[in-house]
Motif scaffolding. Structure first.
Motif, PDB file in Angstrom:
ATOM      1  N   GLY A  77    -119.281 -34.095  31.241  1.00 45.61           N
ATOM      2  CA  GLY A  77    -119.358 -33.808  32.462  1.00 45.61           C
ATOM      3  C   GLY A  77    -120.546 -34.627  33.130  1.00 45.61           C
ATOM      4  N   GLY A  78    -121.105 -35.586  32.313  1.00 45.38           N
ATOM      5  CA  GLY A  78    -122.058 -36.393  32.999  1.00 45.38           C
ATOM      6  C   GLY A  78    -123.478 -35.900  33.165  1.00 45.38           C
ATOM      7  N   TYR A  79    -123.774 -34.655  32.558  1.00 45.73           N
ATOM      8  CA  TYR A  79    -124.864 -34.117  32.800  1.00 45.73           C
ATOM      9  C   TYR A  79    -126.382 -34.925  32.143  1.00 45.73           C
ATOM     10  CZ  TYR A  79    -128.695 -30.466  33.811  1.00 45.73           C
ATOM     11  OH  TYR A  79    -129.580 -30.046  34.556  1.00 45.73           O
ATOM     12  N   PHE A  80    -127.577 -34.813  32.735  1.00 40.83           N
ATOM     13  CA  PHE A  80    -128.587 -35.761  32.477  1.00 40.83           C
ATOM     14  C   PHE A  80    -129.477 -34.842  31.834  1.00 40.83           C
ATOM     15  CE2 PHE A  80    -126.675 -38.461  35.472  1.00 40.83           C
ATOM     16  CZ  PHE A  80    -126.902 -39.590  34.989  1.00 40.83           C
ATOM     17  N   PHE A  81    -130.242 -35.292  30.761  1.00 42.23           N
ATOM     18  CA  PHE A  81    -131.324 -34.510  29.932  1.00 42.23           C
ATOM     19  C   PHE A  81    -132.621 -35.580  30.070  1.00 42.23           C
ATOM     20  CE2 PHE A  81    -127.293 -32.813  28.362  1.00 42.23           C
ATOM     21  CZ  PHE A  81    -127.369 -31.577  28.518  1.00 42.23           C
ATOM     22  N   TYR A  82    -133.695 -34.869  30.083  1.00 45.35           N
ATOM     23  CA  TYR A  82    -135.054 -35.543  29.660  1.00 45.35           C
ATOM     24  C   TYR A  82    -135.449 -35.261  28.484  1.00 45.35           C
ATOM     25  CZ  TYR A  82    -139.738 -36.084  29.315  1.00 45.35           C
ATOM     26  OH  TYR A  82    -141.176 -36.438  28.969  1.00 45.35           O
ATOM     27  N   ARG A  83    -135.573 -36.355  27.587  1.00 48.04           N
ATOM     28  CA  ARG A  83    -135.787 -36.265  26.073  1.00 48.04           C
ATOM     29  C   ARG A  83    -137.375 -36.648  25.952  1.00 48.04           C
ATOM     30  NH1 ARG A  83    -131.620 -33.064  24.975  1.00 48.04           N
ATOM     31  NH2 ARG A  83    -129.768 -33.817  25.295  1.00 48.04           N
ATOM     32  N   PRO A  84    -138.190 -35.718  25.778  1.00 46.64           N
ATOM     33  CA  PRO A  84    -139.677 -36.251  25.355  1.00 46.64           C
ATOM     34  C   PRO A  84    -139.817 -36.988  24.112  1.00 46.64           C
ATOM     35  CG  PRO A  84    -139.292 -33.741  24.935  1.00 46.64           C
ATOM     36  CD  PRO A  84    -138.080 -34.126  25.613  1.00 46.64           C
ATOM     37  N   ALA A 127    -118.189 -40.606  32.086  1.00 44.39           N
ATOM     38  CA  ALA A 127    -119.424 -40.798  32.956  1.00 44.39           C
ATOM     39  C   ALA A 127    -120.071 -42.185  32.045  1.00 44.39           C
ATOM     40  CB  ALA A 127    -120.390 -39.905  32.832  1.00 44.39           C
ATOM     41  N   HIS A 128    -118.927 -43.367  31.464  1.00 46.79           N
ATOM     42  CA  HIS A 128    -119.656 -44.099  30.715  1.00 46.79           C
ATOM     43  C   HIS A 128    -120.742 -44.990  31.299  1.00 46.79           C
ATOM     44  CE1 HIS A 128    -116.169 -43.872  27.884  1.00 46.79           C
ATOM     45  NE2 HIS A 128    -115.280 -43.759  29.028  1.00 46.79           N
ATOM     46  N   PRO A 129    -121.497 -45.925  30.756  1.00 45.98           N
ATOM     47  CA  PRO A 129    -122.670 -46.420  31.442  1.00 45.98           C
ATOM     48  C   PRO A 129    -121.911 -47.480  32.442  1.00 45.98           C
ATOM     49  CG  PRO A 129    -123.021 -46.402  29.076  1.00 45.98           C
ATOM     50  CD  PRO A 129    -121.525 -45.853  29.346  1.00 45.98           C
ATOM     51  N   SER A 130    -120.909 -48.136  32.195  1.00 44.56           N
ATOM     52  CA  SER A 130    -120.413 -48.914  33.302  1.00 44.56           C
ATOM     53  C   SER A 130    -119.753 -48.295  34.593  1.00 44.56           C
ATOM     54  CB  SER A 130    -119.113 -49.682  32.593  1.00 44.56           C
ATOM     55  OG  SER A 130    -118.048 -48.913  32.278  1.00 44.56           O
ATOM     56  N   VAL A 131    -119.662 -46.744  34.432  1.00 41.89           N
ATOM     57  CA  VAL A 131    -119.277 -45.841  35.444  1.00 41.89           C
ATOM     58  C   VAL A 131    -120.389 -45.611  36.327  1.00 41.89           C
ATOM     59  CG1 VAL A 131    -118.107 -43.786  36.307  1.00 41.89           C
ATOM     60  CG2 VAL A 131    -117.237 -45.407  34.523  1.00 41.89           C
ATOM     61  N   ILE A 132    -121.408 -45.120  35.676  1.00 38.83           N
ATOM     62  CA  ILE A 132    -122.537 -44.331  36.291  1.00 38.83           C
ATOM     63  C   ILE A 132    -123.390 -45.481  37.031  1.00 38.83           C
ATOM     64  CG2 ILE A 132    -122.579 -42.446  34.522  1.00 38.83           C
ATOM     65  CD1 ILE A 132    -125.475 -43.589  33.611  1.00 38.83           C
ATOM     66  N   ARG A 133    -123.487 -46.688  36.377  1.00 36.98           N
ATOM     67  CA  ARG A 133    -124.427 -47.474  37.315  1.00 36.98           C
ATOM     68  C   ARG A 133    -123.758 -47.997  38.829  1.00 36.98           C
ATOM     69  NH1 ARG A 133    -124.101 -52.986  33.603  1.00 36.98           N
ATOM     70  NH2 ARG A 133    -125.022 -53.766  35.427  1.00 36.98           N
ATOM     71  N   GLU A 134    -122.641 -47.420  38.833  1.00 34.10           N
ATOM     72  CA  GLU A 134    -122.053 -47.737  40.392  1.00 34.10           C
ATOM     73  C   GLU A 134    -122.190 -46.382  41.068  1.00 34.10           C
ATOM     74  OE1 GLU A 134    -120.731 -50.341  41.016  1.00 34.10           O
ATOM     75  OE2 GLU A 134    -120.897 -51.592  39.205  1.00 34.10           O
ATOM     76  N   PHE A 135    -122.637 -45.364  40.514  1.00 36.67           N
ATOM     77  CA  PHE A 135    -122.819 -44.138  41.197  1.00 36.67           C
ATOM     78  C   PHE A 135    -124.257 -43.769  41.722  1.00 36.67           C
ATOM     79  CE2 PHE A 135    -118.618 -43.742  39.589  1.00 36.67           C
ATOM     80  CZ  PHE A 135    -118.156 -42.381  40.358  1.00 36.67           C
ATOM     81  N   TYR A 136    -125.156 -44.101  40.952  1.00 34.70           N
ATOM     82  CA  TYR A 136    -126.598 -43.360  41.226  1.00 34.70           C
ATOM     83  C   TYR A 136    -127.492 -44.281  41.829  1.00 34.70           C
ATOM     84  CZ  TYR A 136    -124.838 -39.139  38.365  1.00 34.70           C
ATOM     85  OH  TYR A 136    -124.183 -38.469  38.043  1.00 34.70           O
TER      86      TYR A 136
END
Length: 413
Positions: A77-84, A127-136
């Motif tokens: 689903g492409g959800y993002f997480f902050y990782r300390p 949500a491949h890296p090559s895909v999300i770079r075109e979205f955000y």
């Protein structure tokens, strides 16, 4: 493609541009199988494609990173997480993101999570890296302001997490309490063997308080099945009689239900096997979400997905509701089917329960109700906090509301 969110920042930089310039680096994790984890156990968390449990898949004896980072679910689903900063790994169905010093990791994670709500990724559209770079898009915001916004949102998250923990603790408390109350009762010292149990047996329970009985539930409550009038006849629907369906029992905070999504007419009742059940009836969901149950807050009919019990003088309906909610181990054993679990009506005709005296039933129900009310209050608080966070994200992450910060030293989130 860019985010559909309406931004008020002076400048928005496409993620693709930041990747090209080297300010952001994207990557994929490694293949780590369950066999690998079993063969190399250890303390270091592995994050994978799930959006649940912060994406944690398990623990491993090796680690890929020991730094602050952002990861996201590629397949899930492409959800993002902050990782300390900590020692961890990500699998090949997750991506990871490194940022230059111009970008705060917490702020960026919040911004990406906010934008994520406007997109739809799934197992087909990954949500491949090559895909999300075109979205955000990345807002060009001073680092001090990024850190101040992250601190505000993090403080709300901490309260949300604390409230969730309180709810979980109350649920655990209730589970333990009901286990004790529904098997040993309140203050009993004399116990007797349980007679032969046919349907509904609680595993490993051999004795019960001396004043209790093992009874067929239909001896103390009248069993009624539900029914659905023909949907082909419009004269049967949208009438004055509420009609309970599975839609009405999802995410229900109050166990007493008086309003339903659908309603039927008297003609629909007269021309079907449906019947109007009295106020106080306990309706038990016997298909799909097996075990969901409510007390009818007014006269209504139910679908065939419910087994309905009209309680007599010897059994309290709130006690029966709490007993049904606790008996998930029994329902699992009685359910049939692989895709949609079902307990068939003949089972309910033979169902046995342990029956305390009516006064003790009422006391047990009241004790359980008090915890339920506390859980509901905490749940209402949690929803309010979630709404507050959502509003803050809308204001702070779009630049609609700017925060003031002294540009002397970074604000630690």
């Amino acid at each position: 493609m860019s985010s559909a969110a309406e931004f008020h920042w002076d400048e928005m930089i496409p993620l693709d541009d930041l990747v090209v310039s080297g300010n952001v680096k994207l990557g994929r994790g490694n293949v780590i199988s369950k066999i690998d984890i079993r063969n190399n156990p250890g303390p270091f968390p592995i994050y994978s494609s799930s959006s649940k449990n912060e994406g944690k898949m398990g623990e491993y004896g090796e680690y890929m990173f020991d730094e602050e980072m952002i990861s996201w679910s590629v397949d899930g689903g492409g959800y993002f997480f902050y990782r300390p900063k900590h020692k961890f790994s990500v699998t090949n169905v997750s991506g990871y993101m490194r940022l230059s010093a111009d970008w705060d990791y917490r702020f960026t994670a919040y911004s990406l999570q906010f934008q994520h709500e406007y997109f739809s990724f799934d197992y087909q559209t990954k949500a491949h890296p090559s895909v999300i770079r075109e979205f955000y898009l990345f807002p060009k915001v001073p680092i001090f302001e990024q850190q101040k916004i992250a601190k505000i949102l993090t403080s709300v998250d901490k309260v949300i997490e604390k409230t969730r923990a309180q709810i979980d603790k109350l649920k655990d408390l209730k589970t333990g309490m009901m286990q004790e109350l529904l098997t040993n009762g309140i203050g009993h010292t004399n116990f007797k063997p349980i007679p032969k149990w046919t349907t509904g047996k609680i595993p490993d329970l051999q004795t019960m308080p001396a004043s209790w009985e093992l009874v067929n539930l239909t001896s103390v409550a009248k069993l009624e099945s539900g029914h659905t009038p023909s949907r082909d006849n419009s004269a049967y629907w949208d009438g004055a009689i509420p009609w309970l369906s599975l839609h009405d029992t999802k995410n229900l905070a109050n166990p007493i239900l008086s309003k339903t999504v659908y309603s039927v007419t008297q003609e629909g009742i007269d021309n079907s096997s449906a019947r109007v059940l009295p106020t106080g009836t306990v309706a038990f969901s016997r298909t799909a979400s097996v075990g969901n149950c409510v007390i009818l807050g007014k006269e209504m009919a139910t679908s065939q997905d419910f087994a309905n019990y009209i309680c007599g003088d010897r059994i309290n309906n709130r006690f029966l509701l709490q007993l049904f909610r606790w008996m998930q181990h029994v329902w699992s054993a009685l359910s049939e089917g692989s895709t949609h679990k079902t307990i068939y009506m003949p089972v309910f005709k033979k169902l046995q329960i342990l029956l305390p005296p009516i006064d003790e039933q009422i006391t047990i129900a009241e004790m359980a109700d008090r915890i339920d009310q506390n859980i509901k209050a905490k749940g209402d608080k949690l929803q309010s906090l979630i709404d507050i966070k959502k509003a803050l994200m809308q204001d702070l992450l779009t630049g609609k509301v700017r925060v003031k910060v002294e540009e002397k030293e970074p604000v630690v989130a």
